[in-house]
Design a protein around this motif. Structure first.
Motif, PDB file in Angstrom:
ATOM      1  N   GLU A 350       0.836  -1.193   0.000  1.00  0.00           N
ATOM      2  CA  GLU A 350       0.000   0.000   0.000  1.00  0.00           C
ATOM      3  C   GLU A 350       0.874   1.246   0.000  1.00  0.00           C
ATOM      4  N   LYS A 351       0.358   2.265  -0.621  1.00  0.00           N
ATOM      5  CA  LYS A 351       1.019   3.571  -0.632  1.00  0.00           C
ATOM      6  C   LYS A 351       0.134   4.538   0.136  1.00  0.00           C
ATOM      7  N   ILE A 352       0.704   5.276   1.069  1.00  0.00           N
ATOM      8  CA  ILE A 352      -0.042   6.288   1.820  1.00  0.00           C
ATOM      9  C   ILE A 352       0.473   7.658   1.410  1.00  0.00           C
ATOM     10  N   ILE A 353      -0.420   8.484   0.892  1.00  0.00           N
ATOM     11  CA  ILE A 353      -0.069   9.838   0.484  1.00  0.00           C
ATOM     12  C   ILE A 353      -0.746  10.800   1.452  1.00  0.00           C
ATOM     13  N   THR A 354       0.009  11.709   2.019  1.00  0.00           N
ATOM     14  CA  THR A 354      -0.538  12.633   3.002  1.00  0.00           C
ATOM     15  C   THR A 354      -0.356  14.069   2.546  1.00  0.00           C
ATOM     16  N   ALA A 355      -1.214  14.938   3.080  1.00  0.00           N
ATOM     17  CA  ALA A 355      -1.104  16.371   2.826  1.00  0.00           C
ATOM     18  C   ALA A 355      -1.421  17.100   4.122  1.00  0.00           C
ATOM     19  N   LYS A 356      -0.738  18.225   4.341  1.00  0.00           N
ATOM     20  CA  LYS A 356      -0.943  19.014   5.566  1.00  0.00           C
ATOM     21  C   LYS A 356      -0.960  20.486   5.188  1.00  0.00           C
ATOM     22  N   THR A 357      -1.822  21.263   5.869  1.00  0.00           N
ATOM     23  CA  THR A 357      -1.878  22.695   5.590  1.00  0.00           C
ATOM     24  C   THR A 357      -0.562  23.352   5.985  1.00  0.00           C
ATOM     25  N   ASP A 358       0.003  24.143   5.077  1.00  0.00           N
ATOM     26  CA  ASP A 358       1.273  24.803   5.371  1.00  0.00           C
ATOM     27  C   ASP A 358       1.106  26.277   5.727  1.00  0.00           C
ATOM     28  N   LYS A 359      -0.147  26.739   5.778  1.00  0.00           N
ATOM     29  CA  LYS A 359      -0.418  28.111   6.204  1.00  0.00           C
ATOM     30  C   LYS A 359      -1.809  28.167   6.838  1.00  0.00           C
ATOM     31  N   ALA A 360      -2.083  29.240   7.544  1.00  0.00           N
ATOM     32  CA  ALA A 360      -3.368  29.372   8.225  1.00  0.00           C
ATOM     33  C   ALA A 360      -4.508  29.421   7.207  1.00  0.00           C
ATOM     34  N   PHE A 361      -5.666  28.909   7.642  1.00  0.00           N
ATOM     35  CA  PHE A 361      -6.836  28.836   6.759  1.00  0.00           C
ATOM     36  C   PHE A 361      -8.057  29.236   7.576  1.00  0.00           C
ATOM     37  N   THR A 362      -8.945  30.002   6.976  1.00  0.00           N
ATOM     38  CA  THR A 362     -10.192  30.391   7.643  1.00  0.00           C
ATOM     39  C   THR A 362     -11.369  30.004   6.768  1.00  0.00           C
ATOM     40  N   ALA A 363     -12.222  29.111   7.315  1.00  0.00           N
ATOM     41  CA  ALA A 363     -13.423  28.693   6.585  1.00  0.00           C
ATOM     42  C   ALA A 363     -14.508  29.738   6.767  1.00  0.00           C
ATOM     43  N   SER A 364     -15.274  29.957   5.713  1.00  0.00           N
ATOM     44  CA  SER A 364     -16.379  30.919   5.756  1.00  0.00           C
ATOM     45  C   SER A 364     -17.622  30.266   5.184  1.00  0.00           C
ATOM     46  N   GLU A 365     -18.622  31.072   4.860  1.00  0.00           N
ATOM     47  CA  GLU A 365     -19.894  30.518   4.395  1.00  0.00           C
ATOM     48  C   GLU A 365     -19.837  30.048   2.940  1.00  0.00           C
ATOM     49  N   SER A 366     -18.756  30.305   2.250  1.00  0.00           N
ATOM     50  CA  SER A 366     -18.592  29.779   0.892  1.00  0.00           C
ATOM     51  C   SER A 366     -17.533  28.669   0.909  1.00  0.00           C
ATOM     52  N   TYR A 367     -17.702  27.688   0.029  1.00  0.00           N
ATOM     53  CA  TYR A 367     -16.761  26.564  -0.004  1.00  0.00           C
ATOM     54  C   TYR A 367     -15.383  27.028  -0.480  1.00  0.00           C
ATOM     55  N   GLN A 368     -14.357  26.535   0.219  1.00  0.00           N
ATOM     56  CA  GLN A 368     -12.969  26.799  -0.166  1.00  0.00           C
ATOM     57  C   GLN A 368     -12.186  25.488  -0.100  1.00  0.00           C
ATOM     58  N   ARG A 369     -11.196  25.396  -0.961  1.00  0.00           N
ATOM     59  CA  ARG A 369     -10.359  24.199  -0.981  1.00  0.00           C
ATOM     60  C   ARG A 369      -9.381  24.249   0.182  1.00  0.00           C
ATOM     61  N   LEU A 370      -9.496  23.285   1.091  1.00  0.00           N
ATOM     62  CA  LEU A 370      -8.617  23.233   2.255  1.00  0.00           C
ATOM     63  C   LEU A 370      -7.351  22.433   1.975  1.00  0.00           C
ATOM     64  N   LEU A 371      -7.504  21.244   1.403  1.00  0.00           N
ATOM     65  CA  LEU A 371      -6.371  20.349   1.162  1.00  0.00           C
ATOM     66  C   LEU A 371      -6.552  19.624  -0.163  1.00  0.00           C
ATOM     67  N   GLY A 372      -5.438  19.152  -0.725  1.00  0.00           N
ATOM     68  CA  GLY A 372      -5.507  18.388  -1.965  1.00  0.00           C
ATOM     69  C   GLY A 372      -4.333  17.434  -2.096  1.00  0.00           C
ATOM     70  N   ILE A 373      -4.550  16.366  -2.803  1.00  0.00           N
ATOM     71  CA  ILE A 373      -3.512  15.373  -3.080  1.00  0.00           C
ATOM     72  C   ILE A 373      -3.537  15.062  -4.568  1.00  0.00           C
ATOM     73  N   ASN A 374      -2.394  15.187  -5.205  1.00  0.00           N
ATOM     74  CA  ASN A 374      -2.256  14.746  -6.586  1.00  0.00           C
ATOM     75  C   ASN A 374      -1.767  13.305  -6.589  1.00  0.00           C
ATOM     76  N   TYR A 375      -2.296  12.469  -7.442  1.00  0.00           N
ATOM     77  CA  TYR A 375      -1.888  11.068  -7.445  1.00  0.00           C
ATOM     78  C   TYR A 375      -1.967  10.495  -8.849  1.00  0.00           C
ATOM     79  N   THR A 376      -1.224   9.430  -9.048  1.00  0.00           N
ATOM     80  CA  THR A 376      -1.331   8.609 -10.249  1.00  0.00           C
ATOM     81  C   THR A 376      -1.661   7.192  -9.813  1.00  0.00           C
ATOM     82  N   ALA A 377      -2.772   6.662 -10.295  1.00  0.00           N
ATOM     83  CA  ALA A 377      -3.136   5.262 -10.059  1.00  0.00           C
ATOM     84  C   ALA A 377      -2.754   4.481 -11.306  1.00  0.00           C
ATOM     85  N   PHE A 378      -1.853   3.508 -11.164  1.00  0.00           N
ATOM     86  CA  PHE A 378      -1.429   2.772 -12.345  1.00  0.00           C
ATOM     87  C   PHE A 378      -2.229   1.492 -12.531  1.00  0.00           C
ATOM     88  N   ASN A 379      -3.365   1.398 -11.844  1.00  0.00           N
ATOM     89  CA  ASN A 379      -4.342   0.343 -12.057  1.00  0.00           C
ATOM     90  C   ASN A 379      -5.611   0.789 -11.364  1.00  0.00           C
TER      91      ASN A 379
END
Length: 509
Positions: A350-379
């Motif tokens: 198994e491969k475990i890919i992690t992501a962590k916020t590298d700066k402060a983030f404030t959620a509001s009443e509109s949707y915002q992207r908090l975190l993301g992971i780029n990946y390649t699945a070879f199957n």
């Protein structure tokens, strides 16, 4: 073999003198072997065996130079009854196989020369000649020796290695640029030759890559390729050839994770295996060629001029007694096996890919992207997704979040009512379908009222699955752990490398 008298009475070329060096690499003396036999194999082991008079003072790990090749004494036997010392030496480049490199990683792409010198760091060896190549290559291995890494580098760059043991240099040459250095005419300018012809080894190949990847998706649904051209050239119809001469081989190479690249590799294999193989062993010929040199044998009996390669030399002090083995269509299925150590044990990890916020983030009443992971699945695979958030709410509120792949919602939503102050929110779920290819998994977050503040590093997200290669959020696709060099004819099949720049000669493993 020459006797001592022959040795002393013969006008020797300086390269034919056997010279001994001490452990500090200082020349000691010229030796007078009672007999000598060397074996050099193309890209394989090279040894030198010689016998000396019992009164010679020899210790292991001293070096010997013979015909511009440097050897290291690996063992010797004292035979008192015959009054001689029998010595076995290995080509000096075996010292590159002594110490494993714990972690070798080139993840941002670099030149052949720079990668080669990084591999050779602290070995006493350096890179010599390398082809002019503006491409960047990637390589990542753990616990492998410098020799293994050099052969890996040669494989991904489409080159072959020549060791200059005299100067401790590693030369890389482009295979396509091999030019003939000799011409031999069967029954004319050579004698004592044995020609061996073997039948085609395969007419049908079933290739498999990592995690049993097949070529069906790029080969009209068929998981095999076939080639009966040799038999058709003999006047046999394709239908009869398929009935009478079907020879099937299954080949696996876990380095391949894309069907197109697996297909190209399999075609190259089949091109060789579907043709008859011819080898020539020449006894009594003073051929001025080295292992790896390419030439032609003109064979009037079958009216063909075949390109051959010197793959093995048995050499003596008297060069006229040298034996040369010349092979035509030598590469076989086993070529890639040396690079597949421990692959079977690792290919389903198994491969475990992690992501962590590298700066402060404030959620509001509109949707915002908090975190993301780029990946390649070879199957096609399944996976587990999880997220943990620690934040401070300005008031009682509802947190609402969801995961998406390429803009499409996937998996379970996050919904949580929280009170004013510090809160920790966490969830995991199974993602039952992760399609083969390169994508991004993103998490969007909002709050029903007020604000929800998350300090840098207080939100983490992971994706766990088999058959994955990945990296944290960013505008680029994953940096490769291991790269295989392939020729990609069309820009549609490019893999985007670091900094978003397209790189043609890549295959991610």
């Amino acid at each position: 073999m020459l006797s001592i008298n022959d040795y002393e009475n013969t006008k020797m070329n300086v390269d034919d003198v056997v010279y001994l060096f001490d452990l500090q690499d200082v020349p000691v003396k010229a030796l007078k072997p009672l007999d000598l036999e060397g074996e050099r194999i193309d890209d394989g082991s090279s040894t030198l065996k010689l016998s000396l008079s019992l009164n010679e003072n020899i210790i292991t790990e001293q070096m010997i130079i013979f015909r511009r090749n440097r050897y290291i004494i690996s063992e010797f036997e004292i035979n008192k009854s015959e009054r001689r010392i029998n010595i076995i030496c290995d080509a000096l480049w075996v010292e590159l196989n002594d110490t494993p490199i714990e972690d070798f990683t080139v993840s941002n792409g670099d030149s052949i020369n720079n990668i080669g010198n990084a591999i050779l760091k602290d070995t006493g060896w350096t890179m010599g000649e390398v082809p002019v190549d503006n491409n960047k290559y990637f390589l990542s291995e753990q616990g492998k020796t410098a020799l293994y890494l050099l052969r890996r580098l040669a494989m991904i760059t489409g080159t072959f290695i020549r060791f200059d043991t005299l100067n401790r240099k590693v030369n890389l040459y482009v295979k396509e640029e091999e030019s003939p250095s000799f011409f031999l005419h069967y029954k004319k300018n050579i004698k004592g030759i044995t020609k061996t012809v073997t039948a085609p080894r395969a007419t049908v190949i079933y290739p498999y890559g990592k995690n049993d990847l097949t070529i069906g998706s790029v080969n009209s649904g068929k998981n095999y390729i076939e080639d009966y051209s040799w038999y058709e050239s003999l006047g046999i119809s394709l239908e009869d050839a398929k009935k009478r001469f079907k020879k099937t081989q299954i080949i696996k190479d876990a380095r391949f994770i894309f069907p197109g690249n697996l297909m190209r590799w399999a075609k190259e294999k089949l091109k060789l295996l579907s043709q008859p193989q011819i080898s020539y062993e020449i006894d009594s010929l003073n051929l001025e060629a080295d292992v790896g040199d390419v030439g032609y044998v003109v064979d009037e009996e079958i009216d063909v001029k075949v390109k051959v390669k010197v793959v093995r030399i048995i050499e003596y002090l008297d060069k006229s007694k040298n034996k040369y083995e010349l092979n035509y269509l030598i590469p076989g299925i086993q070529d890639s096996e040396m690079f597949d150590e421990n692959v079977s044990a690792a290919e389903n990890e198994e491969k475990i890919i992690t992501a962590k916020t590298d700066k402060a983030f404030t959620a509001s009443e509109s949707y915002q992207r908090l975190l993301g992971i780029n990946y390649t699945a070879f199957n096609n695979t399944t996976g587990q997704v999880g997220i943990t958030i620690v934040g401070q709410a300005s008031t009682t509120m509802d947190l609402d979040g969801y995961f998406e792949i390429e803009g499409n919602k996937v998996g379970m939503p996050l919904k949580q009512t929280i009170i004013a102050g510090w809160n920790t929110v966490s969830m995991t779920f199974m993602l039952d379908k992760i399609a083969m290819g390169t994508s991004s998994l993103d998490f969007q977050l909002n709050c029903s009222t007020g604000s929800f503040s998350i300090d840098a590093g207080n939100a983490t997200m992971f994706l766990r699955a088999e058959s994955l290669l990945g990296a944290p959020e960013g505008p680029k696709v994953p940096e490769a752990d291991i790269i295989e060099n392939v020729k990609i004819p069309s820009p549609e099949t490019l893999l985007v490398a670091t900094d978003g720049k397209p790189t043609i000669k890549l295959e991610v493993i």
